[in-house]
Design an enzyme around this catalytic site. Structure first.
Site, PDB file in Angstrom:
ATOM      1  N   ARG A  20       0.814  -1.219   0.000  1.00 26.25           N
ATOM      2  CA  ARG A  20       0.000   0.000   0.000  1.00 26.25           C
ATOM      3  C   ARG A  20       0.845   1.264   0.000  1.00 26.25           C
ATOM      4  NH1 ARG A  20      -5.202  -1.031  -1.540  1.00 26.25           N
ATOM      5  NH2 ARG A  20      -6.186  -2.626  -0.240  1.00 26.25           N
ATOM      6  N   ASP A  21       2.002   1.186   0.610  1.00 24.03           N
ATOM      7  CA  ASP A  21       2.872   2.352   0.745  1.00 24.03           C
ATOM      8  C   ASP A  21       3.728   2.501  -0.514  1.00 24.03           C
ATOM      9  OD1 ASP A  21       4.706   4.289   1.403  1.00 24.03           O
ATOM     10  OD2 ASP A  21       5.311   3.395   3.310  1.00 24.03           O
ATOM     11  N   VAL A  22       3.493   3.562  -1.296  1.00 19.36           N
ATOM     12  CA  VAL A  22       4.282   3.767  -2.518  1.00 19.36           C
ATOM     13  C   VAL A  22       5.262   4.926  -2.362  1.00 19.36           C
ATOM     14  CG1 VAL A  22       2.543   2.772  -4.051  1.00 19.36           C
ATOM     15  CG2 VAL A  22       2.487   5.227  -3.543  1.00 19.36           C
ATOM     16  N   SER A  23       5.562   5.296  -1.135  1.00 17.89           N
ATOM     17  CA  SER A  23       6.534   6.370  -0.917  1.00 17.89           C
ATOM     18  C   SER A  23       7.906   6.001  -1.470  1.00 17.89           C
ATOM     19  CB  SER A  23       6.641   6.693   0.581  1.00 17.89           C
ATOM     20  OG  SER A  23       7.092   5.570   1.313  1.00 17.89           O
TER      21      SER A  23
END
EC number: 6.3.5.13
Length: 451
Positions: free
Chosen positions: A364-367
């Site tokens: 979910r985290d695309v940082s």
């Protein structure tokens, strides 16, 4: 009786799942494990030559395929999770799908890629004889956390076995996993001694440059990419181990593959591998290391490395109306940077589709997109389209790196934009995250069916 019931129900669930278009690679294993918790261990025990588990952040599918092919060519009957379903359920599904109702499996050895966080569960159940750890990069921070957590989970899995280990000497956190082995003599290392300067990349984000013992910043005499290279702790607490199997020279490298020399067991071997990039060279090296440890004829290993084709989405080439599309999976900063450096840098105005999703299988985290060094790409003046659930964020990241991208409304729209204006015989590059890659492969298949 319980085992037979578990296998029957699991197979029925797999059939139903496939008919509903939901795959069916993981659900059967989940169901079988709940009905008969002891089943995975019993099925694995049916393999006379045991199991090999392959884990690490990048390269699991490719390395597993190479090892499996070398074993097949040596005469083994190999069971593997070729679909890439590498959670516990996927590995158990592969065992269940190969078993008859009496729990018998017509295979002599299993080779399974295993998710890093799942290794501790799978290793405890399957009791592998061999474990391969390829590398450790930051990946899906919402699932794994930072690298010390991932390394600890892998160490826990190793400690539950008496397996022989094959560890990447050029990754300090991986090399440090030797401490979890049952005995020191059960550890083998693979690594790269020399690479031509053009095949190295010191601009990739460094994920792990600290001594795993004292935390001091490591000193590197050579960096091949990210934190993979030759290192040592300035306090003398940890040094790169000497590889048992090593690349000592690269004679030729281009998009069609790499020709290189490996030192193994005191012998020099000439090999050719059909996949490009330093990251893929490590996958081939891992396979050679395992094959050497298993005593496979070097000529058989060389043939397997030379002839094994890319796993789906991993440097996969497909023809669409006389145009070549390269599918190059991306899923973390190190892998993304290696794909850009290998396939896009040095090519004038490459046509590129970058498809980024943030579904659970992608993370979910695309940082992490902001940790990829994309500034050099702008110098190639690429024509870029972005697609997927995070297409806008990918376009924004490119904007700050000096490249303007068109944002597609869907993956199929992105493919249409990529192909628009691409002449027959031309090449274009698709860089998708995992679920976007599955969508793209389906869309390309539909186009071919309609043609």
């Amino acid at each position: 009786m319980r085992a037979a019931a578990a296998i029957t129900v699991a197979r029925a669930a797999a059939t139903l799942s496939r008919r509903l278009g939901r795959g069916g690679q993981t659900l059967p294993g989940v169901i079988a494990g709940r009905i008969a918790p002891e089943l995975p261990r019993k099925l694995a025990a049916e393999l006379p030559n045991g199991c090999i588990l392959v884990t690490g952040t990048n390269g699991k599918t490719t390395a597993t395929k190479l090892i499996a092919e070398a074993l097949r060519e040596s005469g083994e009957r190999v069971l593997t999770n070729s679909s890439g379903a590498n959670l516990r359920g996927g590995v158990v599904s592969a065992l269940v799908s190969a078993a008859d109702l009496h729990g018998r499996i017509d295979a002599t050895i299993g080779v399974f890629e295993v998710d890093e966080a799942s290794l501790r569960l799978v290793a405890a159940e399957l009791r592998p004889r061999h474990i391969v750890v390829l590398n450790l990069f930051r990946d899906q921070l919402d699932r794994y956390g930072e690298l010390d957590i991932t390394a600890a989970m892998i160490a826990e899995g190793i400690a539950a076995t008496s397996a022989r280990l094959y560890l990447n000497a050029d990754d300090a956190r991986v090399a440090n996993l030797a401490g979890a082995a049952a005995r020191p003599d059960l550890v083998s290392y693979f690594g790269i001694e020399r690479l031509p300067e053009r095949l190295t990349d010191a601009t990739t984000a460094v994920d792990s440059d600290r001594c795993p013992h004292c935390g001091e910043r490591l000193r590197f005499s050579r960096i091949f990419y990210s934190h993979l290279g030759h290192y040592g702790c300035p306090n003398g607490d940890f040094e790169r181990p000497r590889p048992d199997v090593a690349v000592v020279d690269v004679q030729h490298a281009d998009l069609d593959g790499t020709e290189f020399t490996v030192s193994a067991g005191g012998d020099l071997r000439q090999l050719r591998y059909g996949l490009s990039g330093t990251y893929n060279l490590y996958n081939a090296l891992a396979a050679v290391s395992v094959a050497t440890g298993l005593g496979i004829d070097p000529a058989v290993t060389a043939h397997a490395v030379r002839t094994t084709e890319a796993a789906f989405g991993r440097v996969e080439k497909t023809d669409v109306a006389g145009r070549t599309l390269w599918l190059l999976l991306i899923k973390n900063p190190a892998g993304f940077a290696q794909v850009v450096d290998t396939f896009l840098i040095g090519r004038a105005r490459p046509r590129v589709l970058i498809a980024v999703n943030d579904l659970p299988a992608d993370g979910r985290d695309v940082s992490w997109l902001w940790d990829v060094s994309l500034e050099a790409l702008s110098q190639q003046q690429p024509e870029v389209v972005t697609a997927g659930t995070r297409a806008a964020e990918m376009a924004l990241r490119l904007h700050y790196a000096g490249t303007e991208a068109a944002v597609a409304s869907s993956v199929d729209d992105g493919i249409s934009r990529l192909l628009s204006g691409l002449p027959p015989g031309g090449d274009a590059y698709i860089l998708p995250t995992y679920t976007a890659m599955l969508q793209i492969r389906r869309a390309l298949h539909q186009r071919k069916e309609a043609a």
